[in-house]
Motif scaffolding. Structure first.
Motif, short mmCIF file in Angstrom:
data_model
loop_
_atom_site.label_atom_id
_atom_site.label_comp_id
_atom_site.label_asym_id
_atom_site.label_seq_id
_atom_site.Cartn_x
_atom_site.Cartn_y
_atom_site.Cartn_z
N SER A 10 0.94 -1.18 -0.02
CA SER A 10 0.10 0.02 0.19
C SER A 10 0.96 1.23 -0.01
N PRO A 11 1.46 1.77 -1.15
CA PRO A 11 2.09 2.95 -1.27
C PRO A 11 1.35 4.21 -0.48
N ALA A 12 0.13 4.07 -0.27
CA ALA A 12 -0.45 5.48 0.33
C ALA A 12 -0.12 5.26 1.99
N TYR A 13 0.19 4.20 2.51
CA TYR A 13 0.36 4.20 3.98
C TYR A 13 1.38 3.40 4.37
N PRO A 51 -9.11 5.81 3.07
CA PRO A 51 -9.12 7.06 3.28
C PRO A 51 -9.98 7.20 4.55
N GLU A 109 -2.21 10.61 -8.69
CA GLU A 109 -2.85 9.53 -8.46
C GLU A 109 -2.14 8.84 -7.37
N ILE A 110 -2.57 8.03 -6.42
CA ILE A 110 -1.88 7.26 -5.45
C ILE A 110 -2.63 5.86 -5.42
N LEU A 122 -3.78 2.84 -3.42
CA LEU A 122 -4.24 2.32 -1.98
C LEU A 122 -3.72 1.09 -1.74
N GLU A 123 -3.93 0.21 -2.77
CA GLU A 123 -3.45 -1.22 -2.60
C GLU A 123 -2.91 -1.90 -3.85
N THR A 176 -6.65 2.84 -6.93
CA THR A 176 -5.88 3.86 -6.93
C THR A 176 -6.85 5.03 -6.53
N ARG A 219 -7.67 9.50 -6.52
CA ARG A 219 -7.35 10.82 -6.73
C ARG A 219 -8.21 11.94 -6.19
N PHE A 249 -12.58 11.52 -2.50
CA PHE A 249 -11.44 11.04 -3.11
C PHE A 249 -12.45 10.28 -4.41
#
Length: 366
Positions: free
Chosen positions: A106-109, A174, A236-237, A239-240, A271, A273, A285
């Motif tokens: 998960s690049p977001a967390y 989120p 753009e991120i 989530l998983e 993803t 945005r 989001f």
């Protein structure tokens, strides 16, 4: 058919086929066995199966061998074979919670619930060509086994899973109230693009299916091209991102209960945005989803990004049309192949028209 009017055309075609067969079957090296292709070129096999819409590793390896490594041609061969297979049953929707992950990030967390599973990846190593003899550098750790399959090869005429319900907690979601609700009650069943034409205005499931079978390079190119426009400048991120084994279930013909008959490897991505539609105030989001056959993380990420961008682009159907019609690998390859067939009639008519336009007196060109 283009050669039927040319004298000696059939003999030339047969000779060309014999030369191609000699190139494929000849040579001084040893014959490439199917288990070598599936075991050593697994990513190529996965890509061909995904673009053909058929989970059949040995058949995909055979197509790669027959096409001499041309993955577009291999996908075309496998999809043509798929069209000859009987449809035994429709698969039941499978919740994404049933996926058994072998990689999960998960690049977001930094620390998502459940932790990170880095898995097998080259994301953190430099791209350096290994000049060592790989045959003498065997790794003792066993390769993860492919999920066992039973019965006929697994086809993907419709998605093997449904898009995530925004009400279900995601890995690292989120905070509450920040995720747009993309549930669509008018799209209850997966749209089967193999049985009905997919044109702009189709439900989301049709777009997801078309992208799941899309040619990987074309899909990632379109995503990158659109995401770099000024109107899509928001970050753009993911989530998983997950890779793993997903069960394939069908209803038992007598009991009606779901039965697991096979398993496939899939890549899945979500993803987000900011500035979700229809909330232009930027208080939500937007979420995009992608799932494709095999180990193909780039395709899953690009698919999720395009799913999100098509949803945002409601003022025009140009992007949706490109997603539905311009990403199919066998179709693109077929159009290119037809250009190599005789076009002398078309060319002669164009030449005559250009000469007529350049003539100072139109009657002189007659």
């Amino acid at each position: 058919m283009g050669y039927s009017g040319v004298r000696g055309g059939q003999e030339a075609i047969h000779a060309a086929e014999r030369l191609a067969r000699r190139d494929r079957l000849g040579g001084s090296s040893r014959w490439l066995e199917l288990d070598q292709i599936t075991g050593r070129l697994g990513l190529a096999v996965d890509r061909v199966m995904g673009e053909a819409g058929l989970w059949a590793p040995e058949l995909a390896a055979r197509a790669i061998r027959q096409s001499r490594g041309d993955l577009l041609e291999a996908a075309q061969l496998l999809r043509a074979h798929r069209s000859t297979l009987p449809r035994l049953a429709y698969s039941s929707p499978v919740p994404v919670a049933a996926l058994r992950p072998v990689r999960r990030i998960s690049p977001a967390y930094r620390n998502p619930p459940g932790g990170q599973i880095r898995g097998a990846t080259h994301d953190y190593t430099p791209r350096i060509l290994d000049l060592a003899d790989e045959g003498t550098a065997r790794v003792s750790a066993p390769r993860p086994s492919r999920p066992a399959t039973a019965g006929a090869p697994v086809t993907t005429g419709a998605p093997v899973t449904t898009a995530p319900d925004p009400g279900v907690p995601l890995v690292g979601p989120p905070p509450a109230g920040l995720l747009a609700d993309r549930r669509d009650p008018t799209d209850p069943e997966p749209f089967d693009i193999t049985r009905a034409p997919s044109r702009p205005g189709v439900p989301r499931s049709a777009r997801l299916t078309a992208m799941a079978r899309a040619e990987t390079g074309s899909l990632t190119h379109l995503w990158y091209l659109v995401t770099q426009t000024p109107r899509n400048a928001q970050p753009e991120i993911p989530l998983e991102l997950r890779r793993g084994h997903l069960p394939l279930r069908v209803e038992h013909p007598f009991t009606g209960s779901p039965v697991t008959v096979a398993g496939v490897r899939v890549s899945e991505a979500r993803t987000v945005r900011p500035d979700a539609r229809p909330h232009p105030d930027g208080s939500r989001f937007d979420i995009g989803y992608g799932l494709c056959l095999g180990d193909n993380e780039a395709k899953a990420l690009a698919m999720a990004g395009l799913d999100l961008l098509v949803h945002r682009d409601k003022t025009t159907n140009r992007l949706e049309q490109r997603v539905l019609t311009a990403l199919d690998g066998p179709e693109l390859a077929g159009y290119l192949e037809h250009l190599k067939l005789p076009h002398y009639v078309d060319f002669r008519s164009i030449v005559d028209r250009l000469r007529a336009l350049q003539a100072p007196n139109p009657e002189e060109s007659l």
